[in-house]
Motif scaffolding. Sequence first.
Motif, short mmCIF file in Angstrom:
data_model
loop_
_atom_site.label_atom_id
_atom_site.label_comp_id
_atom_site.label_asym_id
_atom_site.label_seq_id
_atom_site.Cartn_x
_atom_site.Cartn_y
_atom_site.Cartn_z
N MET A 276 29.48 -11.18 -45.25
CA MET A 276 28.83 -11.71 -45.70
C MET A 276 28.92 -13.09 -47.22
O MET A 276 27.90 -14.06 -46.77
CB MET A 276 27.70 -10.62 -46.21
N ARG A 277 29.40 -12.41 -48.07
CA ARG A 277 29.62 -13.09 -49.18
C ARG A 277 30.60 -14.85 -48.71
O ARG A 277 30.16 -15.69 -49.01
CB ARG A 277 30.59 -12.45 -49.98
N SER A 278 31.39 -14.74 -47.47
CA SER A 278 32.37 -15.77 -47.31
C SER A 278 31.23 -16.18 -46.35
O SER A 278 31.35 -17.73 -46.90
CB SER A 278 33.28 -15.12 -46.34
N LEU A 279 30.05 -15.99 -45.74
CA LEU A 279 29.29 -16.88 -44.91
C LEU A 279 28.66 -17.52 -45.81
O LEU A 279 28.19 -18.71 -45.83
CB LEU A 279 28.50 -16.01 -44.05
N GLN A 280 28.24 -17.04 -46.78
CA GLN A 280 27.36 -17.40 -47.94
C GLN A 280 27.76 -18.89 -48.81
O GLN A 280 26.73 -19.41 -49.10
CB GLN A 280 26.51 -17.14 -48.90
N LEU A 281 29.22 -18.08 -49.13
CA LEU A 281 29.70 -19.88 -49.72
C LEU A 281 29.97 -20.60 -48.55
O LEU A 281 30.95 -21.94 -49.24
CB LEU A 281 30.86 -18.76 -50.13
N GLY A 282 30.26 -20.49 -47.28
CA GLY A 282 30.69 -21.32 -46.58
C GLY A 282 32.51 -21.63 -46.70
O GLY A 282 33.18 -22.62 -46.33
N THR A 283 33.37 -20.18 -46.79
CA THR A 283 34.33 -20.19 -46.44
C THR A 283 35.48 -19.20 -45.48
O THR A 283 36.82 -19.08 -45.68
CB THR A 283 34.73 -18.93 -47.56
N LEU A 284 34.02 -18.89 -44.62
CA LEU A 284 34.85 -18.11 -43.52
C LEU A 284 35.49 -19.45 -42.85
O LEU A 284 34.15 -20.36 -42.39
CB LEU A 284 33.96 -17.17 -42.88
N ASP A 285 36.80 -18.97 -42.13
CA ASP A 285 37.01 -20.14 -40.75
C ASP A 285 37.72 -18.95 -40.02
O ASP A 285 39.14 -19.28 -39.70
CB ASP A 285 37.88 -21.26 -41.76
N VAL A 286 37.01 -18.01 -39.20
CA VAL A 286 37.42 -17.81 -38.04
C VAL A 286 36.46 -17.89 -36.73
O VAL A 286 35.02 -17.91 -36.97
CB VAL A 286 37.55 -16.28 -38.51
N PRO A 287 37.14 -18.07 -36.19
CA PRO A 287 36.71 -18.17 -34.36
C PRO A 287 35.73 -16.81 -34.18
O PRO A 287 34.72 -16.67 -33.28
CB PRO A 287 37.30 -18.84 -32.98
N PHE A 288 36.26 -15.64 -34.27
CA PHE A 288 35.62 -14.81 -33.96
C PHE A 288 36.03 -13.65 -34.82
O PHE A 288 37.29 -13.53 -35.63
CB PHE A 288 36.23 -13.97 -32.73
N LEU A 289 35.19 -12.37 -35.15
CA LEU A 289 35.28 -11.11 -36.07
C LEU A 289 34.90 -9.77 -36.21
O LEU A 289 33.65 -9.71 -35.90
CB LEU A 289 35.18 -11.60 -37.53
N HIS A 290 35.54 -8.86 -35.18
CA HIS A 290 34.78 -7.47 -34.83
C HIS A 290 34.67 -6.99 -36.08
O HIS A 290 35.51 -6.41 -36.66
CB HIS A 290 35.77 -7.42 -34.19
N LEU A 291 33.84 -6.67 -36.59
CA LEU A 291 32.89 -5.87 -37.65
C LEU A 291 32.54 -4.11 -37.12
O LEU A 291 32.74 -3.58 -38.45
CB LEU A 291 31.89 -5.88 -38.11
N ASN A 292 32.49 -4.08 -35.88
CA ASN A 292 32.90 -2.85 -35.77
C ASN A 292 34.21 -1.60 -36.32
O ASN A 292 34.61 -2.01 -35.60
CB ASN A 292 32.53 -2.39 -34.32
N ALA A 293 33.06 -0.63 -36.78
CA ALA A 293 34.85 0.66 -36.90
C ALA A 293 34.66 1.01 -36.09
O ALA A 293 36.11 1.38 -36.13
CB ALA A 293 34.57 1.12 -38.45
N ARG A 294 33.96 1.52 -34.70
CA ARG A 294 34.64 2.29 -33.76
C ARG A 294 34.73 1.23 -32.73
O ARG A 294 34.17 0.57 -32.29
CB ARG A 294 32.89 2.60 -33.48
N ARG A 295 35.67 1.75 -32.55
CA ARG A 295 36.47 1.49 -31.08
C ARG A 295 35.96 1.96 -29.45
O ARG A 295 35.71 3.73 -29.34
CB ARG A 295 37.91 1.24 -30.85
#
Length: 324
Positions: A276-295
């Motif tokens: 969330m902090r990276s999105l707010q700052l505009g520094t996130l630069d990946v096409p996809f990020l898996h946030l869920n800890a469960r698999r």
Amino acid sequence: MMLRVVAAAALTPFAWAEAPPGAKPSAGTDFWYADYELRFDPLALDGVTLQWRLVAWQFQAELEDFYALRASCLERCPAPPLNTALFVTLLPPALRQQLFEECPGLLLGSLLLWAEARLLAEPDVAAGLLSQAEELATSDLVPGWPLAAAFGWFRSSNASAFGKDWSMARASASARLKVDGCAAAEVDIVVAHCNEDLDWLATVGFARVWVYEKCGPATLPPLPCAIVEQLPNLAMESLAYATHLSRRYPAFAPFTVFVQGAPFEHAATTLFGDTMRSLQLGTLDVPFLHLNARRFLAGTSFCLQDLHERLFVGEAVPEAFGSY
């Protein structure tokens, strides 16, 4: 994150941290590995001693592999030893000074690696760690440690990151929606909701929020751009996500976050917060990020195969589909 030492702790050095003056590596080797070990013995609440060992040569080797292969490695790349780096940077000042005197490469390597880890989410923290490393380092860097590569990466890739006013960047991200309107959102947050507490949304005022409510009225904190829509409760959060994709296409923000009403029950708190902090700052630069800890176990079905064929026309359908 804070390190809380319940009882007195001590770091005990074993053998020499660095090569003695004038020594040369053995034939066939390029440099020394640090023969140095730390034992950290905090006491548990019940008085049981928990011994934790930090072996310098292992950290040194993992650090060397990470910096040597980061530019060329495409898959199964060596992971940076972040746990060790975090532990070292959180040591009390007196213990860090002891560590610097006895094994400087271990401290400097930890500061630089953790600075890089914090760069996209907390650039101010990263700048502070880099500054500490620069103050401690001398022109003759510790032999055998990949410190030159670490410093070089910051100088070549991230000089501009430390010259920005990030407090202003955070404020402008939140104010943009109020000035330019909701259509200017850089981030959409899609929430599948069923009676969970949504107070955590107060921290994402920089984003456009969509709440798909399945279990009754939703109470939201004040937000500049928030929409609540009702859906039937079919016990699937994926219904909310699919509905959003169908109704909003193609007017998506550059980034869309799909979460359940209580995201911290499904995602690691630090990973979610950093994202969330990276999105707010505009520094996130990946096409996809898996946030869920469960698999979930991989599997397949006619519906998954049909969906894949429609979304990825002409591509071979995988034998099984997984959650990552």
